[in-house]
Write an enzyme that holds these catalytic residues in place. Structure first.
Site, PDB file in Angstrom:
ATOM      1  N   ALA A   1       0.447  15.511  15.718  1.00 37.61           N
ATOM      2  CA  ALA A   1      -0.228  16.846  14.871  1.00 37.61           C
ATOM      3  C   ALA A   1       1.046  17.593  14.295  1.00 37.61           C
ATOM      4  CB  ALA A   1      -1.080  17.818  15.779  1.00 37.61           C
TER       5      ALA A   1
ATOM      6  N   ASN B   1      -1.259  14.285  24.538  1.00 36.57           N
ATOM      7  CA  ASN B   1      -0.298  13.708  23.752  1.00 36.57           C
ATOM      8  C   ASN B   1      -0.341  13.896  22.158  1.00 36.57           C
ATOM      9  OD1 ASN B   1      -2.682  11.973  23.780  1.00 36.57           O
ATOM     10  ND2 ASN B   1      -1.581  10.230  23.641  1.00 36.57           N
ATOM     11  N   LYS B   2      -1.515  14.424  21.889  1.00 40.44           N
ATOM     12  CA  LYS B   2      -1.900  14.518  20.335  1.00 40.44           C
ATOM     13  C   LYS B   2      -1.114  15.767  19.803  1.00 40.44           C
ATOM     14  CE  LYS B   2      -4.813  11.062  20.232  1.00 40.44           C
ATOM     15  NZ  LYS B   2      -4.563   9.787  19.535  1.00 40.44           N
ATOM     16  N   ASP B   3      -0.611  16.523  20.572  1.00 39.44           N
ATOM     17  CA  ASP B   3       0.442  17.572  20.136  1.00 39.44           C
ATOM     18  C   ASP B   3       1.561  16.909  19.280  1.00 39.44           C
ATOM     19  OD1 ASP B   3      -1.325  19.437  21.156  1.00 39.44           O
ATOM     20  OD2 ASP B   3       0.290  19.973  22.663  1.00 39.44           O
TER      21      ASP B   3
END
Length: 348
Positions: free
Chosen positions: A53, A48-50
């Protein structure tokens, strides 16, 4: 010669978001209500950090803060770093990451494979210790000219990314029928952004955070007291904190449920074996929280429509929870949890 246009994305960044919602049955058949996993490993960077970012970097570009040739610096347990390294590689930025020693060797190798320079910092020191990954990232930002510090724990764009993407996706995928959200809380950006969106749509939706033993989040939520006595070493990556991130909106979270390292590790392995979803450590933690809450009368009923966030992919934990040796070394294979190991057979 065909006149049809080639159906292709311009780059991997166009694959971020719109991840699937998958019904989980095998592990929840005895639970009250229906359960669905938002499987964030379908993002190109496998977590989910895409979302954050890309959102934070593009916001910095629009504001003129980030320019060609600059360096992106961040504090990370691994997933945000990988996503930043991926976006940096595509956009042409250098990437420098301060990583906690709790991060698996798999994660660290992946960061380096994506071209990031990695500093591994001790995981069990106070946040204000100069060796902590928070302080190392700040020092590197001061030393490297033309650098931008993402600072995900105190950057409201972290929360905003999920308010604008993950929250609306879940609302649409559940046709507005969601009654509960269950999500691991680290920086708090995921649960706060999704929770804020869902509460605006329906204030009766319950937002449940998952915390670790050894973290301060649950007690702070209940008492508004930062208690250092709550802090001690634990193994789960990306869950809980030894500080209070401003990206966590404690007001929209209805309850925090604490889980153990051991239960969460076994739960993640169960998800792989019984649901066919190869997920990370915090996904196991989230399932374990649901399991515990089902033993408490007032959380779920037969009409509950529960969405749980499965944050990342299991490939990042091969040397940890998916390693039988690591599990044994932690004492996680005991009388109550004896793994049904499938022996390897070598044909000669």
């Amino acid at each position: 010669m065909t006149n049809k246009k080639i159906d292709a994305h311009n780059n991997a960044l166009e694959l971020i978001g719109k991840t699937p919602l998958v019904k989980i049955d095998a592990l929840t058949s005895s639970f009250k209500g229906s359960y669905y996993a938002k499987v964030e490993s379908f993002n190109p960077g496998h977590s989910n950090k895409d979302r954050i970012a890309l959102h934070i970097i593009e916001a910095a570009e629009r504001q003129g803060i980030l320019k060609p040739g600059d360096t992106i610096i961040e504090t990370t347990s691994g997933n945000t770093g990988f996503s930043l390294a991926m976006v940096s590689a595509i956009k042409g930025y250098d990437c420098v990451l301060a990583v906690t020693s709790k991060s698996s060797p798999d994660k660290i190798d992946m960061l380096r494979a994506m071209g990031a320079k990695v500093y591994v910092c001790p995981g069990h020191v106070k946040a204000d210790d100069p060796r902590s990954y928070y302080q190392v990232a700040k020092r590197l930002h001061n030393e490297i000219k033309g650098s931008v510090y993402i600072n995900q724990y105190f950057n409201q764009l972290n929360t905003e990314a999920h308010f604008h993407t993950t929250g609306p996706e879940i609302w649409e995928q559940t046709a507005g029928q969601i009654t509960h959200l269950v999500a691991a809380s680290g920086t708090g950006g995921t649960i706060s952004g999704i929770g804020r969106f869902l509460k605006e749509k329906n204030p009766d939706i319950k937002i449940i955070g998952v915390d670790a033993y050894g973290s301060v989040l649950k007690k702070f939520h209940e008492t508004l007291e930062f208690d250092e006595n709550e802090i001690y070493p634990y193994r789960i990556e990306g869950l809980g904190k030894n500080l209070i991130p401003t990206t966590t909106d404690f007001e929209i979270i209805d309850h925090f449920e604490k889980v153990t390292d051991e239960d969460s590790a076994h739960a993640a392995r169960e998800i792989a074996k019984k649901e066919g979803l190869f997920v990370g450590y915090t996904s196991g933690a989230a399932l374990q929280a649901i399991r515990q809450l089902n033993h408490q009368e007032f959380f779920f009923d037969k009409n509950s429509q529960v969405v749980v966030i499965f944050c990342d992919h299991g490939s990042r934990y091969m040397s940890k929870i998916y390693s039988d040796k690591w599990m044994r070394d932690q004492g996680f294979f005991d009388a109550e949890n004896i793994e049904d190991e499938k022996p390897i057979e070598y044909i000669r």
